[in-house]
Design an enzyme around this catalytic site. Structure first.
Site, PDB file in Angstrom:
ATOM      1  N   HIS A  50      83.262  89.546  29.697  1.00 18.79           N
ATOM      2  CA  HIS A  50      82.376  89.774  30.836  1.00 18.79           C
ATOM      3  C   HIS A  50      80.922  89.522  30.467  1.00 18.79           C
ATOM      4  CE1 HIS A  50      80.891  93.612  29.237  1.00 18.79           C
ATOM      5  NE2 HIS A  50      82.149  93.858  28.881  1.00 18.79           N
TER       6      HIS A  50
ATOM      7  N   CYS B  46      85.363  95.243  24.620  1.00 24.83           N
ATOM      8  CA  CYS B  46      85.264  93.971  25.346  1.00 24.83           C
ATOM      9  C   CYS B  46      84.422  92.954  24.586  1.00 24.83           C
ATOM     10  CB  CYS B  46      84.631  94.205  26.713  1.00 24.83           C
ATOM     11  SG  CYS B  46      85.665  95.182  27.826  1.00 24.83           S
TER      12      CYS B  46
END
Length: 183
Positions: free
Chosen positions: A143, A159
């Site tokens: 992301h 992440c």
């Protein structure tokens, strides 16, 4: 001219530091991101391109993308998880793409910090930035981020983060079904 013991020791110590400095610099184990941003070969990680492949190299803090056409290649600097315990390595795939994602802290995040909001809507305060590629592993994403200081550093809870302008480009290229490997 008379030299004091203190002056002699200071001069001697400075000389030793000067002599040792090249050796210290040469043996430093710190990996610099600029030199780490080097192209790698997708064939070292996948048998076939399919619709495309992504290699997220946590050591080099870089994300590599190859399109299914065999011609398209992109390389982006990234953030990585803050510790090995938060880092999941292996094979996964893109299962969903979201433009303007909302962020929901994981149960373990809320356990560590109960003051976290239940949900953060899309916008400047959202840790997922402008776009997110959801992986088949629960809670794992590639992301964007609004906090550009995070890129090139260990700064996530698992992440892989990219600059917003880079995730927008990767988002446009990567399809659902893109193979992903975190190394």
């Amino acid at each position: 001219m008379t030299q004091t013991r203190r002056a002699f020791l200071a001069t001697g110590t400075a000389g030793l530091v000067t002599l040792a400095a090249p050796a210290i610099a040469a043996t430093s184990a710190v990996q610099r991101n600029v030199s780490a941003l080097q192209k790698i070969d997708w064939r070292d990680h996948f048998d076939a391109l399919g619709v495309g492949v992504i290699v997220a190299d946590t050591g080099a803090r870089a994300v590599h993308y190859w399109g299914g056409d065999g011609e398209t290649y992109r390389l982006y600097p990234s953030s990585v998880p803050v510790s090995p315990e938060l880092t999941r390595l292996g094979y996964t795939e893109v299962v969903r793409k979201v433009d303007g994602p909302t962020w929901t802290p994981t149960p373990s995040m809320r356990e560590r910090d109960p003051s976290l909001p239940a949900v953060v809507p899309a916008g400047p305060g959202n840790p997922l930035g402008t776009h997110a590629l959801y992986l088949s592993w629960q809670y794992y994403r590639i992301h964007g981020t609004h906090d550009t200081r995070k890129i090139g550093r260990p700064s996530s809870d698992g992440c892989i983060g990219l600059y917003n302008e880079h995730i927008a480009k990767l988002f446009a290229l990567a399809e659902v079904g893109t193979q992903v490997r975190l190394i």
